[in-house]
Design a protein around this motif. Structure first.
Motif, PDB file in Angstrom:
ATOM      1  N   UNK A  95      -6.155  29.897  27.553  1.00  0.00           N
ATOM      2  CA  UNK A  95      -6.577  28.659  26.906  1.00  0.00           C
ATOM      3  C   UNK A  95      -7.086  27.697  27.965  1.00  0.00           C
ATOM      4  N   UNK A  96      -7.995  26.788  27.609  1.00  0.00           N
ATOM      5  CA  UNK A  96      -8.525  25.853  28.607  1.00  0.00           C
ATOM      6  C   UNK A  96      -7.443  25.124  29.389  1.00  0.00           C
ATOM      7  N   UNK A  97      -6.386  24.712  28.713  1.00  0.00           N
ATOM      8  CA  UNK A  97      -5.311  23.988  29.393  1.00  0.00           C
ATOM      9  C   UNK A  97      -4.531  24.870  30.356  1.00  0.00           C
ATOM     10  N   UNK A  98      -4.627  26.192  30.201  1.00  0.00           N
ATOM     11  CA  UNK A  98      -3.885  27.116  31.058  1.00  0.00           C
ATOM     12  C   UNK A  98      -4.683  27.578  32.275  1.00  0.00           C
ATOM     13  N   UNK A  99      -5.923  27.143  32.385  1.00  0.00           N
ATOM     14  CA  UNK A  99      -6.722  27.522  33.546  1.00  0.00           C
ATOM     15  C   UNK A  99      -6.167  26.869  34.798  1.00  0.00           C
ATOM     16  N   UNK A 100      -6.273  27.572  35.909  1.00  0.00           N
ATOM     17  CA  UNK A 100      -5.761  27.061  37.176  1.00  0.00           C
ATOM     18  C   UNK A 100      -6.553  25.850  37.651  1.00  0.00           C
ATOM     19  N   UNK A 101      -5.848  24.882  38.172  1.00  0.00           N
ATOM     20  CA  UNK A 101      -6.478  23.671  38.686  1.00  0.00           C
ATOM     21  C   UNK A 101      -6.892  23.866  40.139  1.00  0.00           C
ATOM     22  N   UNK A 102      -7.969  23.224  40.507  1.00  0.00           N
ATOM     23  CA  UNK A 102      -8.443  23.237  41.889  1.00  0.00           C
ATOM     24  C   UNK A 102      -7.989  21.961  42.582  1.00  0.00           C
ATOM     25  N   UNK A 103      -8.092  21.959  43.914  1.00  0.00           N
ATOM     26  CA  UNK A 103      -7.727  20.763  44.665  1.00  0.00           C
ATOM     27  C   UNK A 103      -8.566  19.558  44.241  1.00  0.00           C
TER      28      UNK A 103
ATOM     29  N   UNK B   5     -10.373  12.113  33.490  1.00  0.00           N
ATOM     30  CA  UNK B   5     -10.921  12.843  34.641  1.00  0.00           C
ATOM     31  C   UNK B   5     -11.025  14.340  34.400  1.00  0.00           C
ATOM     32  N   UNK B   6     -10.216  14.873  33.497  1.00  0.00           N
ATOM     33  CA  UNK B   6     -10.262  16.285  33.107  1.00  0.00           C
ATOM     34  C   UNK B   6     -10.224  16.352  31.591  1.00  0.00           C
ATOM     35  N   UNK B   7     -11.069  17.219  31.026  1.00  0.00           N
ATOM     36  CA  UNK B   7     -11.088  17.353  29.578  1.00  0.00           C
ATOM     37  C   UNK B   7     -10.950  18.821  29.202  1.00  0.00           C
ATOM     38  N   UNK B   8      -9.843  19.141  28.554  1.00  0.00           N
ATOM     39  CA  UNK B   8      -9.607  20.504  28.086  1.00  0.00           C
ATOM     40  C   UNK B   8      -9.801  20.612  26.577  1.00  0.00           C
ATOM     41  N   UNK B   9     -10.304  19.546  25.981  1.00  0.00           N
ATOM     42  CA  UNK B   9     -10.585  19.523  24.546  1.00  0.00           C
ATOM     43  C   UNK B   9     -11.839  20.351  24.275  1.00  0.00           C
ATOM     44  N   UNK B  10     -11.709  21.400  23.486  1.00  0.00           N
ATOM     45  CA  UNK B  10     -12.847  22.290  23.231  1.00  0.00           C
ATOM     46  C   UNK B  10     -13.399  22.119  21.816  1.00  0.00           C
ATOM     47  N   UNK B  11     -13.118  20.989  21.205  1.00  0.00           N
ATOM     48  CA  UNK B  11     -13.681  20.759  19.876  1.00  0.00           C
ATOM     49  C   UNK B  11     -15.198  20.637  19.963  1.00  0.00           C
ATOM     50  N   UNK B  12     -15.902  21.029  18.909  1.00  0.00           N
ATOM     51  CA  UNK B  12     -17.367  20.945  18.918  1.00  0.00           C
ATOM     52  C   UNK B  12     -17.859  19.519  19.133  1.00  0.00           C
ATOM     53  N   UNK B  13     -19.046  19.415  19.679  1.00  0.00           N
ATOM     54  CA  UNK B  13     -19.691  18.112  19.828  1.00  0.00           C
ATOM     55  C   UNK B  13     -20.603  17.914  18.624  1.00  0.00           C
ATOM     56  N   UNK B  14     -20.419  16.808  17.922  1.00  0.00           N
ATOM     57  CA  UNK B  14     -21.183  16.558  16.700  1.00  0.00           C
ATOM     58  C   UNK B  14     -21.693  15.129  16.696  1.00  0.00           C
ATOM     59  N   UNK B  15     -22.969  14.963  16.353  1.00  0.00           N
ATOM     60  CA  UNK B  15     -23.556  13.626  16.277  1.00  0.00           C
ATOM     61  C   UNK B  15     -24.435  13.525  15.041  1.00  0.00           C
TER      62      UNK B  15
ATOM     63  N   UNK C  52     -15.853  16.631  34.327  1.00  0.00           N
ATOM     64  CA  UNK C  52     -15.087  17.865  34.488  1.00  0.00           C
ATOM     65  C   UNK C  52     -14.499  18.256  33.138  1.00  0.00           C
ATOM     66  N   UNK C  53     -15.133  19.201  32.467  1.00  0.00           N
ATOM     67  CA  UNK C  53     -14.645  19.657  31.175  1.00  0.00           C
ATOM     68  C   UNK C  53     -14.765  21.165  31.094  1.00  0.00           C
ATOM     69  N   UNK C  54     -13.953  21.750  30.243  1.00  0.00           N
ATOM     70  CA  UNK C  54     -13.938  23.203  30.080  1.00  0.00           C
ATOM     71  C   UNK C  54     -14.899  23.597  28.975  1.00  0.00           C
ATOM     72  N   UNK C  55     -15.809  24.518  29.302  1.00  0.00           N
ATOM     73  CA  UNK C  55     -16.751  25.041  28.315  1.00  0.00           C
ATOM     74  C   UNK C  55     -16.199  26.376  27.819  1.00  0.00           C
ATOM     75  N   UNK C  56     -15.746  26.459  26.574  1.00  0.00           N
ATOM     76  CA  UNK C  56     -15.177  27.714  26.083  1.00  0.00           C
ATOM     77  C   UNK C  56     -16.241  28.799  25.915  1.00  0.00           C
TER      78      UNK C  56
ATOM     79  N   UNK D 119     -20.556  19.663  36.406  1.00  0.00           N
ATOM     80  CA  UNK D 119     -19.210  19.665  36.955  1.00  0.00           C
ATOM     81  C   UNK D 119     -18.237  20.416  36.043  1.00  0.00           C
ATOM     82  N   UNK D 120     -18.765  21.065  35.027  1.00  0.00           N
ATOM     83  CA  UNK D 120     -17.914  21.733  34.043  1.00  0.00           C
ATOM     84  C   UNK D 120     -17.377  23.051  34.586  1.00  0.00           C
ATOM     85  N   UNK D 121     -16.343  23.536  33.933  1.00  0.00           N
ATOM     86  CA  UNK D 121     -15.735  24.817  34.254  1.00  0.00           C
ATOM     87  C   UNK D 121     -15.986  25.769  33.097  1.00  0.00           C
ATOM     88  N   UNK D 122     -16.754  26.835  33.339  1.00  0.00           N
ATOM     89  CA  UNK D 122     -17.036  27.815  32.294  1.00  0.00           C
ATOM     90  C   UNK D 122     -15.830  28.721  32.116  1.00  0.00           C
TER      91      UNK D 122
END
Length: 201
Positions: free
Chosen positions: A17-25, A79-89, A99-103, A121-124
């Motif tokens: 899960x995005x929240x379980x990904x390892x953090x970097x320095x 500063x960190x976003x692990x929310x993977x909800x869709x983006x809707x406008x 810095x956000x996780x792209x599922x 700056x995202x994390x795939x």
């Protein structure tokens, strides 16, 4: 007679899960900077600051880090976003950056609106991401860092698809854009390079 073996545990094949990904320095430094600002303006006292700072450098995952700032900043400024909800406008604009996780499977919708997804700056979550889009009378702009390859099989009806990202190595990460564009546009591009000063000494 030998008893049947239990079915193999398939959890190892699942993506974390995005929240379980390892953090970097660098992720820890982002959170530490927010805590420092919160101490400076009084949102945290010294004891709270020291407690959370110690937790920053003990944290192993993005989820552990992001929990330390949830009460200090609104969601869009974390500063960190692990929310993977869709983006809707709808009839407006939305942006996902920093810095956000792209599922592996992600979706974005722009209905008479503009959506900007900045992945610099995202994390795939995986090396191949599928972005499902619905664009009607709007524009979806995707900004990707160097080395990411874009595939754009999305169908369009009186709409435009522009891939302005330079070709990348075949073994690099891929973002596949699927979905439908109607009376709108999808634009994938690289970030702007900083301007060089016209005057040099």
């Amino acid at each position: 007679m030998e008893s049947p073996r239990p079915p193999a545990n398939r959890r190892h094949n699942r993506e974390p899960a995005p929240a379980d990904l390892r953090a970097a320095d660098a992720d820890r430094e982002r959170v530490a900077a927010v805590l420092g600002d919160a101490l400076a303006d009084g949102r945290l006292n010294h004891d709270e600051y020291e407690e959370r700072t110690e937790a920053v450098y003990r944290a192993r995952t993005l989820g552990e880090l992001s929990a330390l700032t949830t009460d200090l900043l609104p969601p869009e400024a974390q500063p960190l976003r692990t929310d993977v909800r869709p983006v809707t406008a709808f009839f407006g604009s939305e942006e996902r950056s920093g810095r956000w996780v792209v599922p592996t499977h992600f979706s974005a919708t722009a209905i008479c609106a503009n959506v900007k997804l900045d992945l610099c700056e995202a994390l795939l979550q995986s090396s191949r991401v599928t972005l499902q889009v619905t664009v009607v009378g709007g524009t979806l702009t995707l900004i990707v860092p160097e080395g990411v390859r874009i595939e754009m099989p999305a169908s369009s009806f009186m709409g435009g698809k522009k891939n302005q990202v330079p070709p990348a190595a075949s073994d690099g990460p891929v973002i596949e854009i699927t979905g439908v564009v109607t009376l709108g546009n999808i634009v994938a591009k690289s970030p702007k390079r900083p301007r060089r000063p016209w005057f040099r000494r």
